[in-house]
Design a protein around this motif. Structure first.
Motif, mmCIF file in Angstrom:
data_model
loop_
_atom_site.group_PDB
_atom_site.id
_atom_site.type_symbol
_atom_site.label_atom_id
_atom_site.label_comp_id
_atom_site.label_asym_id
_atom_site.label_seq_id
_atom_site.Cartn_x
_atom_site.Cartn_y
_atom_site.Cartn_z
ATOM 1 N N TYR A 108 54.570 -4.617 65.572
ATOM 2 C CA TYR A 108 55.597 -5.649 65.720
ATOM 3 C C TYR A 108 56.772 -5.391 64.779
ATOM 4 N N HIS A 109 56.491 -4.832 63.599
ATOM 5 C CA HIS A 109 57.535 -4.552 62.620
ATOM 6 C C HIS A 109 57.308 -3.162 62.031
ATOM 7 N N SER A 110 58.281 -2.687 61.297
ATOM 8 C CA SER A 110 58.196 -1.357 60.704
ATOM 9 C C SER A 110 57.063 -1.272 59.680
ATOM 10 N N VAL A 111 56.301 -0.188 59.739
ATOM 11 C CA VAL A 111 55.244 0.038 58.737
ATOM 12 C C VAL A 111 55.855 0.401 57.387
ATOM 13 N N LYS A 112 57.160 0.700 57.367
ATOM 14 C CA LYS A 112 57.855 0.994 56.109
ATOM 15 C C LYS A 112 58.178 -0.275 55.325
ATOM 16 N N GLU A 145 62.745 -4.629 56.634
ATOM 17 C CA GLU A 145 63.440 -4.204 57.846
ATOM 18 C C GLU A 145 64.166 -5.369 58.501
ATOM 19 N N SER A 146 63.459 -6.479 58.687
ATOM 20 C CA SER A 146 64.066 -7.626 59.355
ATOM 21 C C SER A 146 65.259 -8.179 58.573
ATOM 22 N N GLN A 147 65.117 -8.267 57.267
ATOM 23 C CA GLN A 147 66.203 -8.762 56.425
ATOM 24 C C GLN A 147 67.438 -7.877 56.559
ATOM 25 N N HIS A 148 67.241 -6.584 56.536
ATOM 26 C CA HIS A 148 68.360 -5.645 56.581
ATOM 27 C C HIS A 148 69.067 -5.659 57.939
ATOM 28 N N ILE A 149 68.286 -5.517 59.009
ATOM 29 C CA ILE A 149 68.875 -5.338 60.335
ATOM 30 C C ILE A 149 69.489 -6.625 60.866
ATOM 31 N N PHE A 150 68.752 -7.719 60.753
ATOM 32 C CA PHE A 150 69.188 -8.932 61.434
ATOM 33 C C PHE A 150 69.959 -9.903 60.539
ATOM 34 N N ILE A 151 69.646 -9.955 59.264
ATOM 35 C CA ILE A 151 70.373 -10.859 58.372
ATOM 36 C C ILE A 151 71.564 -10.144 57.734
ATOM 37 N N ASP A 152 71.294 -9.053 57.002
ATOM 38 C CA ASP A 152 72.371 -8.382 56.264
ATOM 39 C C ASP A 152 73.401 -7.733 57.184
ATOM 40 N N LYS A 182 63.959 3.409 58.620
ATOM 41 C CA LYS A 182 64.706 4.224 59.567
ATOM 42 C C LYS A 182 66.027 4.682 58.960
ATOM 43 N N ARG A 183 66.441 5.893 59.358
ATOM 44 C CA ARG A 183 67.673 6.448 58.789
ATOM 45 C C ARG A 183 68.890 5.677 59.265
ATOM 46 N N GLU A 184 68.896 5.268 60.538
ATOM 47 C CA GLU A 184 70.045 4.569 61.099
ATOM 48 C C GLU A 184 69.586 3.411 61.990
ATOM 49 N N ILE A 185 70.471 2.419 62.130
ATOM 50 C CA ILE A 185 70.300 1.334 63.083
ATOM 51 C C ILE A 185 71.611 1.198 63.837
ATOM 52 N N LEU A 186 71.654 0.305 64.841
ATOM 53 C CA LEU A 186 72.878 0.093 65.596
ATOM 54 C C LEU A 186 73.364 -1.342 65.481
ATOM 55 N N GLN A 188 48.985 -3.795 56.646
ATOM 56 C CA GLN A 188 49.946 -3.937 55.562
ATOM 57 C C GLN A 188 51.046 -2.887 55.699
ATOM 58 N N THR A 189 52.267 -3.256 55.311
ATOM 59 C CA THR A 189 53.386 -2.313 55.361
ATOM 60 C C THR A 189 53.801 -1.948 53.936
ATOM 61 N N ALA A 190 54.726 -0.997 53.840
ATOM 62 C CA ALA A 190 55.056 -0.396 52.542
ATOM 63 C C ALA A 190 55.651 -1.369 51.532
ATOM 64 N N ASP A 191 56.264 -2.464 51.996
ATOM 65 C CA ASP A 191 56.855 -3.401 51.038
ATOM 66 C C ASP A 191 55.894 -4.534 50.663
ATOM 67 N N GLY A 192 54.640 -4.423 51.124
ATOM 68 C CA GLY A 192 53.648 -5.433 50.788
ATOM 69 C C GLY A 192 53.489 -6.521 51.828
#
Length: 216
Positions: free
Chosen positions: A24-28, A33-40, A207-211, A7-11
């Motif tokens: 496979y994905h962030s434990v945070k 994470e996926s919504q923010h980095i790849f969609i937003d 994560k603090r930053e992404i690219l 389980q990760t921090a957002d449930g």
């Protein structure tokens, strides 16, 4: 490889691979994470009216699911190609409980190596191949690349100048590449390939930053 559900921090859940000591994905927060980095930061920033998307690392299909949801919400027509060398069985993905929507299962059970119309707004092509040597990109051009390989210290062969050079070539002018990794070495490789690279804030609690890299 053994894969353990955690389980990760957002449930939402993710898979842990003991052999690689990697998730496979962030434990945070996997979904956050996926919504923010790849969609937003990716899909919503694309200026393409009917974007063609390439994902490096189809994995659990979470990024494809979120993109499908965005296509249905906006009515934007999307062609989505996912390259994955080690496909996960549906039983493993189903245990993550990302979605009860029957189309999520469809994403995983459709045939590989061919275009499949999932909805009028979303066409999927899954390719079982090594992204470094795949012929998929040759002759195709994309508007958006989701670069979601395992971390550079776990899978260094996927974070190479040669691969970023190849990805630059197959992007349309103005095309975008997004990734969770903000390491300086990765940023410099993207710049060397020709991209204009931005450091952007990471996902909430993660994560603090992404690219985000754009082809000028």
């Amino acid at each position: 490889m053994e894969r353990i559900i955690e389980q990760t921090a957002d449930g939402s859940a993710t898979l842990f691979v003991p052999e690689l000591d990697e998730h496979y994905h962030s434990v945070k927060g996997a979904r956050t994470e996926s919504q923010h980095i790849f969609i937003d930061m990716g899909l919503k920033a694309s200026e393409a009216s009917e974007p063609r998307i390439l994902e490096i690392g189809f994995g659990t299909g979470l990024n494809a699911l979120l993109t499908l949801e965005a296509a249905e919400a906006t009515g934007k027509k999307i062609h989505y190609t996912g390259i994955e060398l080690y496909p996960l069985p549906w039983e493993t993905v189903d245990a993550l409980k990302y979605s009860d929507h029957p189309l999520f299962k469809t994403l995983h059970t459709t045939p590989w190596e061919e275009d499949v119309i999932i909805t009028p707004n979303f066409t999927l092509k899954k390719v079982q191949a090594d992204a470094r040597t795949s012929e998929e990109g040759k002759g195709n051009c994309y508007d958006l690349i989701y670069f979601d390989a395992f971390a550079p210290d776990k899978q260094p062969e996927m974070w190479s100048q040669e691969l970023f050079d190849q990805l630059y070539v197959i992007l349309h002018t103005g095309g975008i590449l997004t990734t969770y990794c903000a390491k300086g070495t990765v940023r410099r490789m993207l710049q060397s390939a020709g991209f204009i690279v931005e450091r952007l804030p990471g996902p909430p609690g993660g994560k603090r930053e992404i690219l985000r890299a754009r082809k000028p």
